[in-house]
Design a protein around this motif. Sequence first.
Motif, PDB file in Angstrom:
ATOM      1  N   LEU A   1      56.046 101.750  94.439  1.00 46.44           N
ATOM      2  CA  LEU A   1      57.399 101.237  93.726  1.00 46.44           C
ATOM      3  C   LEU A   1      58.005 100.357  94.454  1.00 46.44           C
ATOM      4  O   LEU A   1      58.142 100.457  95.687  1.00 46.44           O
ATOM      5  CB  LEU A   1      58.091 102.532  93.635  1.00 46.44           C
ATOM      6  CG  LEU A   1      59.466 102.331  93.022  1.00 46.44           C
ATOM      7  CD1 LEU A   1      59.523 102.254  91.458  1.00 46.44           C
ATOM      8  CD2 LEU A   1      60.202 103.756  93.238  1.00 46.44           C
ATOM      9  N   VAL A   2      58.470  99.375  93.695  1.00 44.96           N
ATOM     10  CA  VAL A   2      59.266  98.027  94.307  1.00 44.96           C
ATOM     11  C   VAL A   2      60.194  97.660  93.401  1.00 44.96           C
ATOM     12  O   VAL A   2      60.163  97.880  92.044  1.00 44.96           O
ATOM     13  CB  VAL A   2      58.168  96.869  94.527  1.00 44.96           C
ATOM     14  CG1 VAL A   2      57.538  96.339  93.389  1.00 44.96           C
ATOM     15  CG2 VAL A   2      58.775  95.811  95.301  1.00 44.96           C
ATOM     16  N   GLN A   3      61.557  97.186  93.522  1.00 43.19           N
ATOM     17  CA  GLN A   3      62.650  96.695  92.976  1.00 43.19           C
ATOM     18  C   GLN A   3      62.021  95.388  92.293  1.00 43.19           C
ATOM     19  O   GLN A   3      61.370  94.483  92.670  1.00 43.19           O
ATOM     20  CB  GLN A   3      63.546  96.675  93.623  1.00 43.19           C
ATOM     21  CG  GLN A   3      64.134  97.718  94.015  1.00 43.19           C
ATOM     22  CD  GLN A   3      65.645  97.744  94.844  1.00 43.19           C
ATOM     23  OE1 GLN A   3      65.873  96.568  95.244  1.00 43.19           O
ATOM     24  NE2 GLN A   3      66.394  98.839  94.869  1.00 43.19           N
ATOM     25  N   PRO A   4      62.680  94.956  91.116  1.00 45.66           N
ATOM     26  CA  PRO A   4      62.488  93.594  90.617  1.00 45.66           C
ATOM     27  C   PRO A   4      62.646  92.618  91.644  1.00 45.66           C
ATOM     28  O   PRO A   4      63.784  92.637  92.415  1.00 45.66           O
ATOM     29  CB  PRO A   4      63.262  93.558  89.372  1.00 45.66           C
ATOM     30  CG  PRO A   4      63.333  94.755  88.932  1.00 45.66           C
ATOM     31  CD  PRO A   4      63.449  95.854  90.381  1.00 45.66           C
ATOM     32  N   GLY A   5      61.696  91.413  91.667  1.00 46.77           N
ATOM     33  CA  GLY A   5      61.968  90.487  92.870  1.00 46.77           C
ATOM     34  C   GLY A   5      61.321  90.636  94.054  1.00 46.77           C
ATOM     35  O   GLY A   5      61.166  89.808  94.975  1.00 46.77           O
ATOM     36  N   GLY A   6      60.720  91.937  94.306  1.00 47.96           N
ATOM     37  CA  GLY A   6      59.820  92.381  95.504  1.00 47.96           C
ATOM     38  C   GLY A   6      58.607  91.904  95.690  1.00 47.96           C
ATOM     39  O   GLY A   6      58.097  91.009  94.585  1.00 47.96           O
ATOM     40  N   SER A   7      57.836  92.157  96.513  1.00 47.77           N
ATOM     41  CA  SER A   7      56.708  91.779  96.792  1.00 47.77           C
ATOM     42  C   SER A   7      55.667  93.155  97.300  1.00 47.77           C
ATOM     43  O   SER A   7      56.206  93.914  97.749  1.00 47.77           O
ATOM     44  CB  SER A   7      56.322  90.626  98.015  1.00 47.77           C
ATOM     45  OG  SER A   7      57.278  89.671  97.605  1.00 47.77           O
ATOM     46  N   LEU A   8      54.514  92.745  96.765  1.00 50.63           N
ATOM     47  CA  LEU A   8      53.527  94.034  97.363  1.00 50.63           C
ATOM     48  C   LEU A   8      52.119  92.998  97.745  1.00 50.63           C
ATOM     49  O   LEU A   8      51.885  92.112  96.708  1.00 50.63           O
ATOM     50  CB  LEU A   8      53.254  95.007  96.181  1.00 50.63           C
ATOM     51  CG  LEU A   8      54.117  96.162  96.051  1.00 50.63           C
ATOM     52  CD1 LEU A   8      53.883  97.033  94.752  1.00 50.63           C
ATOM     53  CD2 LEU A   8      54.303  96.987  97.243  1.00 50.63           C
ATOM     54  N   ARG A   9      51.384  93.786  98.440  1.00 47.95           N
ATOM     55  CA  ARG A   9      50.113  93.149  98.559  1.00 47.95           C
ATOM     56  C   ARG A   9      48.842  94.323  98.248  1.00 47.95           C
ATOM     57  O   ARG A   9      49.099  95.333  99.073  1.00 47.95           O
ATOM     58  CB  ARG A   9      49.614  92.694  99.821  1.00 47.95           C
ATOM     59  CG  ARG A   9      48.593  91.957 100.007  1.00 47.95           C
ATOM     60  CD  ARG A   9      48.173  91.353 101.400  1.00 47.95           C
ATOM     61  NE  ARG A   9      47.961  91.980 102.512  1.00 47.95           N
ATOM     62  CZ  ARG A   9      47.205  91.706 103.565  1.00 47.95           C
ATOM     63  NH1 ARG A   9      46.923  90.386 103.701  1.00 47.95           N
ATOM     64  NH2 ARG A   9      46.744  92.573 104.566  1.00 47.95           N
ATOM     65  N   LEU A  10      48.214  94.236  97.426  1.00 41.35           N
ATOM     66  CA  LEU A  10      46.961  95.063  97.008  1.00 41.35           C
ATOM     67  C   LEU A  10      45.995  94.563  97.858  1.00 41.35           C
ATOM     68  O   LEU A  10      45.471  93.374  97.966  1.00 41.35           O
ATOM     69  CB  LEU A  10      46.834  95.078  95.630  1.00 41.35           C
ATOM     70  CG  LEU A  10      47.933  95.218  94.720  1.00 41.35           C
ATOM     71  CD1 LEU A  10      47.277  95.453  93.274  1.00 41.35           C
ATOM     72  CD2 LEU A  10      48.583  96.729  95.051  1.00 41.35           C
ATOM     73  N   SER A  11      45.261  95.487  98.330  1.00 40.45           N
ATOM     74  CA  SER A  11      43.857  95.553  99.059  1.00 40.45           C
ATOM     75  C   SER A  11      42.897  96.246  98.315  1.00 40.45           C
ATOM     76  O   SER A  11      43.024  97.298  97.769  1.00 40.45           O
ATOM     77  CB  SER A  11      43.738  96.090 100.457  1.00 40.45           C
ATOM     78  OG  SER A  11      44.781  95.348 101.022  1.00 40.45           O
ATOM     79  N   CYS A  12      41.625  95.570  98.294  1.00 43.43           N
ATOM     80  CA  CYS A  12      40.307  96.162  97.845  1.00 43.43           C
ATOM     81  C   CYS A  12      39.331  96.170  98.781  1.00 43.43           C
ATOM     82  O   CYS A  12      38.821  95.118  99.023  1.00 43.43           O
ATOM     83  CB  CYS A  12      39.696  95.733  96.420  1.00 43.43           C
ATOM     84  SG  CYS A  12      38.421  96.430  95.725  1.00 43.43           S
ATOM     85  N   ALA A  13      38.869  97.189  99.403  1.00 40.90           N
ATOM     86  CA  ALA A  13      37.638  97.238 100.187  1.00 40.90           C
ATOM     87  C   ALA A  13      36.403  97.612  99.685  1.00 40.90           C
ATOM     88  O   ALA A  13      36.298  98.683  98.939  1.00 40.90           O
ATOM     89  CB  ALA A  13      37.853  98.235 101.560  1.00 40.90           C
ATOM     90  N   ALA A  14      35.364  96.946  99.807  1.00 39.56           N
ATOM     91  CA  ALA A  14      34.235  96.924  99.209  1.00 39.56           C
ATOM     92  C   ALA A  14      33.074  97.422 100.204  1.00 39.56           C
ATOM     93  O   ALA A  14      32.831  96.992 101.191  1.00 39.56           O
ATOM     94  CB  ALA A  14      33.657  95.881  98.436  1.00 39.56           C
ATOM     95  N   SER A  15      32.161  98.227  99.737  1.00 37.62           N
ATOM     96  CA  SER A  15      31.073  98.629 100.389  1.00 37.62           C
ATOM     97  C   SER A  15      29.698  97.458 100.207  1.00 37.62           C
ATOM     98  O   SER A  15      29.817  96.849  99.133  1.00 37.62           O
ATOM     99  CB  SER A  15      30.342  99.941  99.906  1.00 37.62           C
ATOM    100  OG  SER A  15      30.111  99.963  98.700  1.00 37.62           O
TER     101      SER A  15
END
Length: 117
Positions: free
Chosen positions: A11-25
């Motif tokens: 959950l983040v407020q408008p204008g905020g940032s997130l970083r998604l990660s996807c680890a693969a085998s």
Amino acid sequence: QVQLVESGGGLVQPGGSLRLSCAASGRTFSQDAMGWYRQAPGKQRDLVARITSGVNTDYADSVKGRFTISRDNGKNTVYLQMNSLKPEDTAVYYCYRWSMLTQKTYWGSGTQVTVSP
């Protein structure tokens, strides 16, 4: 067996940032195209961003200039940096991998991103 594990949603407020990660085998990660789709409630799953093995990138018009996709082949991981988030970015984000070896597409189980005051 190819596995994709997403993390970084929340959950983040408008204008905020997130970083998604996807680890693969698997050993052929560097040869494979990777990307992110998202699906909001009641809507179809749409492409957000993708990156080829040659690190060419492509973005949905709605996220251009705000999101950046990248990959670290040494860590078998693809990232989605999301800045200036808007409520309309709220969705479940799915990582995918197109395997050069098997010529198949594989999906992660998704991570929820909610943008709300």
